[in-house]
Design an enzyme around this catalytic site. Structure first.
Site, PDB file in Angstrom:
ATOM      1  N   ASP A 114      10.113 -10.002 -10.854  1.00 26.06           N
ATOM      2  CA  ASP A 114       8.738 -10.481 -10.651  1.00 26.06           C
ATOM      3  C   ASP A 114       8.340 -10.346  -9.181  1.00 26.06           C
ATOM      4  O   ASP A 114       7.210 -10.678  -8.809  1.00 26.06           O
ATOM      5  CB  ASP A 114       8.545 -11.907 -11.183  1.00 26.06           C
ATOM      6  CG  ASP A 114       9.382 -12.930 -10.448  1.00 26.06           C
ATOM      7  OD1 ASP A 114      10.217 -12.544  -9.609  1.00 26.06           O
ATOM      8  OD2 ASP A 114       9.207 -14.145 -10.715  1.00 26.06           O
ATOM      9  N   SER A 115       9.245  -9.803  -8.366  1.00 22.47           N
ATOM     10  CA  SER A 115       8.868  -9.398  -7.009  1.00 22.47           C
ATOM     11  C   SER A 115       7.730  -8.376  -7.070  1.00 22.47           C
ATOM     12  O   SER A 115       7.070  -8.129  -6.065  1.00 22.47           O
ATOM     13  CB  SER A 115      10.075  -8.800  -6.262  1.00 22.47           C
ATOM     14  OG  SER A 115      10.690  -7.784  -7.024  1.00 22.47           O
TER      15      SER A 115
ATOM     16  N   ASP B 142      12.543  -9.873 -15.580  1.00 24.59           N
ATOM     17  CA  ASP B 142      12.319 -11.251 -15.169  1.00 24.59           C
ATOM     18  C   ASP B 142      11.370 -11.980 -16.095  1.00 24.59           C
ATOM     19  O   ASP B 142      10.353 -11.424 -16.517  1.00 24.59           O
ATOM     20  CB  ASP B 142      11.673 -11.258 -13.772  1.00 24.59           C
ATOM     21  CG  ASP B 142      12.625 -11.723 -12.696  1.00 24.59           C
ATOM     22  OD1 ASP B 142      13.604 -12.425 -13.015  1.00 24.59           O
ATOM     23  OD2 ASP B 142      12.386 -11.371 -11.527  1.00 24.59           O
TER      24      ASP B 142
ATOM     25  N   LYS C 206      15.992 -12.420 -17.257  1.00 30.28           N
ATOM     26  CA  LYS C 206      16.467 -13.240 -16.133  1.00 30.28           C
ATOM     27  C   LYS C 206      15.503 -14.391 -15.946  1.00 30.28           C
ATOM     28  O   LYS C 206      14.292 -14.198 -15.992  1.00 30.28           O
ATOM     29  CB  LYS C 206      16.546 -12.398 -14.853  1.00 30.28           C
ATOM     30  CG  LYS C 206      16.829 -13.231 -13.597  1.00 30.28           C
ATOM     31  CD  LYS C 206      17.301 -12.379 -12.436  1.00 30.28           C
ATOM     32  CE  LYS C 206      16.243 -11.807 -11.541  1.00 30.28           C
ATOM     33  NZ  LYS C 206      15.350 -12.805 -10.900  1.00 30.28           N
TER      34      LYS C 206
ATOM     35  N   GLU D  88      14.749 -17.921 -13.434  1.00 30.69           N
ATOM     36  CA  GLU D  88      15.091 -18.744 -12.285  1.00 30.69           C
ATOM     37  C   GLU D  88      15.203 -20.169 -12.788  1.00 30.69           C
ATOM     38  O   GLU D  88      14.214 -20.768 -13.193  1.00 30.69           O
ATOM     39  CB  GLU D  88      13.995 -18.637 -11.215  1.00 30.69           C
ATOM     40  CG  GLU D  88      13.921 -17.260 -10.610  1.00 30.69           C
ATOM     41  CD  GLU D  88      12.847 -17.131  -9.539  1.00 30.69           C
ATOM     42  OE1 GLU D  88      12.355 -18.154  -9.026  1.00 30.69           O
ATOM     43  OE2 GLU D  88      12.516 -15.984  -9.215  1.00 30.69           O
TER      44      GLU D  88
ATOM     45  N   GLU E 180      20.749 -15.944  -5.001  1.00 28.22           N
ATOM     46  CA  GLU E 180      19.868 -15.413  -3.946  1.00 28.22           C
ATOM     47  C   GLU E 180      19.948 -16.277  -2.690  1.00 28.22           C
ATOM     48  O   GLU E 180      19.828 -17.507  -2.749  1.00 28.22           O
ATOM     49  CB  GLU E 180      18.412 -15.353  -4.451  1.00 28.22           C
ATOM     50  CG  GLU E 180      17.460 -14.872  -3.350  1.00 28.22           C
ATOM     51  CD  GLU E 180      16.108 -14.367  -3.850  1.00 28.22           C
ATOM     52  OE1 GLU E 180      15.885 -14.297  -5.073  1.00 28.22           O
ATOM     53  OE2 GLU E 180      15.274 -14.032  -2.993  1.00 28.22           O
TER      54      GLU E 180
END
Ligand code: KIV
Length: 271
Positions: free
Chosen positions: A51-52, A90, A119, A121, A188
């Site tokens: 999602d960057s 993501d 993925k 977070e 991270e």
């Protein structure tokens, strides 16, 4: 498995096997079909549609505005040109706020986007979600340490696990995440010593970004390594275009430095 061409398909078993042999795993982000093709041809093992893309492609200041539809669109573009690499996508901010929503969105990323794994977070409060996805045979990568989607709550982009208590919490979190059924952990911006302790505490493969050299795999943002990101790169990132003539050479050099453990040296890690 052999795909009929000259490249082997990377699966979760391949990734576990590489870890057990002590071979470092090279990963990069991609958001479109052309770059995904180049990474796949270069032999990258894991491609992440991160999602960057909210910052890199869409120009936002954080990843918070990214929507599940954006992730599906970019995952579809990337998966269309992959023959070999394992594709992780993501789950964006608020796309997994309860286990039913998480299941629905993970299903869309896999069925419509072509992802092999999702993925998210998460911290301890997402364990039930990881469990629900795992029980539905959805491979999960849990992302802990610095969690950019929580930047507004965490109060900025800070290195994690530097103090003893923070380190203990991260190790405890990692163990619980593994017990909940996650298949990969991503760390991270974590102090190298803490990342090493987490690696020793659990069995699933660990991907690091700014987490030192003891983790099993390294990932960076493609546009950072190609020198395309405006402004200063994060400490852990390295511009692989320096001294290279082509993008293909830069990507090959990154993979080689990961495999030979040249990257990340102390210069690119946190104490
Ligand atoms: O969104 C992303 O690209 C990521 C990596 C930086 C690990 O999560």
């Amino acid at each position: 498995m052999y795909d009929g061409n000259d490249q082997k398909t990377v699966t979760l078993s391949t990734i576990k096997e590489l870890k057990s042999k002590g071979e470092k795993i090279a990963c990069l982000t991609a958001y479109d079909s052309t770059f995904a093709y180049q990474l796949d041809q270069a032999g990258i093992e894991i491609i992440l549609v991160g999602d960057s893309l909210g910052m890199v492609i869409q120009g936002h200041k954080t990843t918070v505005p990214v929507k599940i539809e954006d992730m599906i669109y970019h995952s579809k573009n990337v998966s269309s040109s992959i023959k070999s690499a394992f594709l992780i996508s993501d789950m964006p901010f608020m796309s997994f706020y309860n286990s039913d929503i998480a299941l629905e969105n993970a299903k869309r990323l896999m069925q419509d986007g072509g992802a092999h794994m999702v993925k998210l977070e998460g911290n301890q409060s997402q364990l039930n979600i990881i469990e629900k996805l795992a029980m539905s045979d959805i491979p999960v990568c849990a992302h802990i340490g610095l969690r950019p989607q929580s930047v507004n709550k965490m109060g900025g982009y800070k290195v994690q696990g530097k103090e003893n208590r923070e380190a203990e919490n991260l190790i405890d979190e990692a163990v619980r995440i593994e017990d909940s059924g996650a298949d990969i952990l991503l760390l991270e911006c974590v102090s190298s010593l803490t990342a090493k302790k987490v690696t020793e505490a659990i069995n699933i493969p660990i991907i690091g970004i700014g987490a030192g050299s003891d983790v099993d795999a390294q990932i960076l943002v493609l546009y950072d390594i190609l020198g395309l990101t405006p402004g200063k790169l994060p400490k852990f990132s390295k511009n692989y275009m320096t001294g290279k003539n082509t993008i293909q050479e830069a990507i090959a050099s990154y993979i080689q430095e990961v495999k030979t453990k040249k990257y990340p040296s102390e210069k690119y890690s946190f104490k």
